[in-house]
Design a protein around this motif. Structure first.
Motif, short mmCIF file in Angstrom:
data_model
loop_
_atom_site.label_atom_id
_atom_site.label_comp_id
_atom_site.label_asym_id
_atom_site.label_seq_id
_atom_site.Cartn_x
_atom_site.Cartn_y
_atom_site.Cartn_z
N PHE A 375 23.17 9.17 1.43
CA PHE A 375 21.95 8.51 1.90
C PHE A 375 20.77 9.48 1.93
CE2 PHE A 375 24.88 5.63 4.64
CZ PHE A 375 25.16 4.84 3.53
N GLU A 376 21.03 10.73 2.29
CA GLU A 376 19.95 11.73 2.41
C GLU A 376 19.60 12.38 1.08
OE1 GLU A 376 21.64 14.36 5.25
OE2 GLU A 376 21.41 12.96 6.95
N GLY A 377 20.44 12.16 0.08
CA GLY A 377 20.16 12.72 -1.24
C GLY A 377 20.73 14.10 -1.48
N SER A 378 21.51 14.62 -0.53
CA SER A 378 22.10 15.94 -0.74
C SER A 378 23.39 15.87 -1.55
CB SER A 378 22.37 16.63 0.61
OG SER A 378 23.22 15.85 1.42
N ALA A 379 23.95 14.68 -1.70
CA ALA A 379 25.10 14.46 -2.60
C ALA A 379 24.60 13.64 -3.79
CB ALA A 379 26.22 13.73 -1.88
N GLU A 380 25.11 13.97 -4.95
CA GLU A 380 24.66 13.30 -6.17
C GLU A 380 25.85 12.85 -6.99
OE1 GLU A 380 22.23 16.13 -8.15
OE2 GLU A 380 20.51 15.89 -6.79
N GLY A 381 25.55 12.08 -8.01
CA GLY A 381 26.59 11.61 -8.91
C GLY A 381 27.01 12.68 -9.89
N PRO A 382 27.80 12.30 -10.88
CA PRO A 382 28.31 13.28 -11.85
C PRO A 382 27.19 13.90 -12.67
CG PRO A 382 28.81 11.04 -12.54
CD PRO A 382 28.29 10.94 -11.15
N GLU A 383 27.35 15.16 -13.01
CA GLU A 383 26.38 15.85 -13.85
C GLU A 383 26.53 15.40 -15.31
OE1 GLU A 383 26.67 20.04 -13.50
OE2 GLU A 383 26.71 20.04 -11.30
N PRO A 384 25.46 15.52 -16.08
CA PRO A 384 25.58 15.22 -17.52
C PRO A 384 26.63 16.11 -18.18
CG PRO A 384 23.28 15.46 -16.87
CD PRO A 384 24.10 15.92 -15.70
N PHE A 385 27.27 15.59 -19.20
CA PHE A 385 28.26 16.37 -19.91
C PHE A 385 27.59 17.56 -20.60
CE2 PHE A 385 31.16 12.44 -20.64
CZ PHE A 385 31.47 12.43 -19.29
N PRO A 386 28.28 18.68 -20.70
CA PRO A 386 27.67 19.86 -21.33
C PRO A 386 27.62 19.74 -22.83
CG PRO A 386 29.94 20.32 -20.75
CD PRO A 386 29.64 18.95 -20.20
N ARG A 387 26.71 20.48 -23.44
CA ARG A 387 26.69 20.57 -24.89
C ARG A 387 27.85 21.44 -25.35
NH1 ARG A 387 23.51 25.52 -26.07
NH2 ARG A 387 22.98 24.74 -28.14
N LEU A 388 28.29 21.22 -26.56
CA LEU A 388 29.34 22.05 -27.13
C LEU A 388 28.75 23.40 -27.54
CD1 LEU A 388 31.30 19.59 -29.47
CD2 LEU A 388 31.65 20.06 -27.03
N VAL A 389 29.56 24.42 -27.41
CA VAL A 389 29.19 25.74 -27.90
C VAL A 389 30.39 26.31 -28.65
CG1 VAL A 389 27.49 26.22 -26.11
CG2 VAL A 389 29.88 26.82 -25.73
N GLY A 390 30.12 27.17 -29.61
CA GLY A 390 31.21 27.78 -30.36
C GLY A 390 30.74 28.27 -31.71
N ARG A 391 31.69 28.81 -32.45
CA ARG A 391 31.36 29.45 -33.73
C ARG A 391 30.97 28.46 -34.81
NH1 ARG A 391 36.87 32.51 -34.17
NH2 ARG A 391 37.42 30.71 -32.85
N ALA A 392 31.35 27.19 -34.65
CA ALA A 392 31.02 26.19 -35.67
C ALA A 392 29.73 25.45 -35.31
CB ALA A 392 32.17 25.20 -35.83
N LEU A 393 28.89 26.11 -34.52
CA LEU A 393 27.60 25.56 -34.14
C LEU A 393 26.55 26.64 -34.26
CD1 LEU A 393 28.91 23.63 -31.04
CD2 LEU A 393 27.73 22.53 -32.96
N HIS A 394 25.35 26.25 -34.69
CA HIS A 394 24.25 27.19 -34.78
C HIS A 394 23.72 27.48 -33.39
CE1 HIS A 394 20.11 28.49 -36.16
NE2 HIS A 394 20.91 29.19 -36.94
#
Length: 513
Positions: A375-394
């Motif tokens: 109710f106060e806004g100190s709790a939130e819903g799920p965070e956005p999914f992260p971007r992929l990282v790795g050697r097959a990405l620029h």
């Protein structure tokens, strides 16, 4: 003992296995699918897919058939007094579908199965069970036998040889067990009852959404399964004997007490108790053997991401296997499957557990504190999914996220972008950037089988492709077959972007004439 040889053996014919077989079969590879049950399940287990998953399915089935009974859905989280804690909306996503979709799983599996059976290079062995799997430097050897009366008929066993194997055989995966990989198991264990039913009258408006009751007396929820079916679930409390809910009569009693519903309103489809936790395999690749879907990760249902994550696994792995099987890329590219997918799946598992803790708070004081935080806004819903990282990405800000799909018109043809422009690798670029490509860069794109899409030659009806380049400050973006942006670049830097793909995708050097 008969011997058959394939490029890829897929063990398991659920959504993950179907997606893997469909993508690899569409690419022209010889695929065998081994599934212990003789027929499709025919009942809903998953009831939600997101827009990214729908886009992958679009490639490998008639998506309109698959989603004939689908509808956009929103997700309300309320406390025991029906006060709103969290609202998860659905919007028209940038993948060409609503972000959250209530679906009827048998429609999707039937559509996938129909398409797979049109591919002459895909063999589907339903009613067969794997009894042994081993590998050498060159191949995987699988022993499989007919599954009769819930036992393997070893007298009719056959050996199946494949260059690679994918274990998509569920959370009790034989393939995973054969690899002896360890699992990271999170401290979260709950047991709930699922009661799926079909409405005997039009679905009431109040049941046309997904709604989670975070009631400390007993957590429960409902959600639509398409337009005329419903899922109800409720928690079995820690001090209760699960056996008291073994019979469906207990479910009817709960429905009558909680929602005022009886057998005059609903026809039962499926009733069961199930326990869930969160686990992620510590390794996903074992030379020529891979695990995917529930074999690699299991999660509580609160995000509706179990099947979505499995289909992401299949999409990520399939194009990498395709390049390796075609001799375009070195096998080292396959290491990037686990590198990209495991951290992402682990994030989704932990996010689902976090929501599960919200739903399963049974201490009244803790539940009251939870409510105040929302109710106060100190709790939130799920965070956005992260971007992929790795050697097959620029390494640039645009990489690692899904490229959009919009409606387009080109050469008089109108439709969804992937259907009109083509899937696989895509270079989406301004005409001037395309015109400046040199022979070496065009050769790399040709090795990848990339579609070069002149953005100035099409009508971008939804403006999504224009937005992709505008937001990246780029003249071009290179998109992988799993619809993940490899990278974006200005016209001046496009040459470097394309040349970097040779190392990133472990492309073999062209033979010298």
């Amino acid at each position: 003992m008969d011997v058959a040889t394939y490029d890829v053996a897929v063990i398991g014919y659920g959504p993950t296995g179907m997606a893997a077989a469909g993508l690899l079969g569409k690419a022209g590879h010889r695929v065998v699918v081994i599934e212990r049950w003789p027929t499709l399940y025919g009942l809903p287990r998953l009831t939600h897919i997101d827009d990214q998953t729908a886009r992958t399915l679009q490639e490998i089935c008639d998506i309109d058939e698959a989603m004939a009974d689908a509808s956009p859905t929103v997700y309300e989280w309320v406390n025991g007094q029906d006060q709103l804690l969290l609202f998860i909306p659905t919007r028209d996503g940038d993948q060409g579908y609503p972000e959250h979709n209530s679906i009827y799983q048998p429609d999707i599996e039937d559509a996938l199965d129909r398409r797979l059976r049109t591919l002459p290079n895909v063999e589907i062995r339903q009613g067969w069970v794997v009894t042994h799997i081993e590998q050498s430097a060159d191949e995987v050897v699988i022993t499989a036998a007919p599954f009769v009366d819930r036992h393997a008929d070893v007298s009719r066993a056959e050996k199946i040889r494949a260059r690679y194997a994918i274990g998509a055989d569920g959370n009790r995966s034989l393939v995973r067990d054969a690899t002896q990989t360890s699992m990271t198991t999170y401290d979260f264990n709950e047991t709930w009852v699922t009661f799926d039913a079909e409405w005997l009258r039009p679905m009431p408006d109040e049941f046309a959404i997904a709604k989670q009751y975070c009631d400390p007396r007993r957590g429960h929820m409902f959600m639509g399964i398409g337009h005329n079916r419903q899922r109800f679930e409720f928690a079995i409390l820690p001090d209760e004997d699960p056996e008291q809910y073994a019979d469906i009569s207990a479910g009817w009693k709960w429905l009558a007490t909680t929602h005022g519903l009886t057998q005059a309103d609903l026809r039962p489809l499926r009733y069961l108790r199930y326990s869930f936790t969160g686990r992620v395999a510590d390794r996903w690749r074992f030379e020529r053997i891979f695990i995917a879907g529930d074999a690699a990760h299991t999660m509580p249902p609160y995000l509706g991401q179990g099947a979505c994550s499995g289909i992401r696994d299949a999409a990520n792995l399939a194009w990498k296997l395709d390049l390796v099987l075609r001799g375009v890329a070195e096998a080292a590219l396959l290491d990037t499957y686990e590198e990209e997918r495991r951290p992402h799946a682990d994030f989704v598992v932990r996010s689902a557990i976090a929501l599960g803790r919200v739903a399963n708070t049974i201490d009244p004081a803790a539940a009251a504190a939870r409510d105040r935080a929302f109710f106060e806004g100190s709790a939130e819903g799920p965070e956005p999914f992260p971007r992929l990282v790795g050697r097959a990405l620029h390494d640039d800000p645009a990489s690692g996220v899904m490229a959009p799909q919009g409606d387009v018109v080109i050469a008089g043809r109108r439709g969804r972008g992937d259907d009109v422009l083509g899937a696989g690798f895509r270079l989406i670029a301004r005409r001037t950037a395309i015109g400046a490509l040199e022979a070496d860069e065009r050769a790399i794109l040709a090795e990848l089988g990339a579609h070069v899409i002149d953005l100035d030659a099409l009508q971008d009806l939804t403006g999504r492709y224009e937005a992709l380049l505008r937001e990246a400050g780029a003249a071009a973006a290179l998109v992988r077959p799993d619809h993940i942006v490899y990278g974006a670049a200005t016209a001046d830097d496009l040459s470097l972007l394309i040349r970097s793909a040779r190392e990133a995708f472990q492309l073999r050097e062209p033979a010298v004439a």
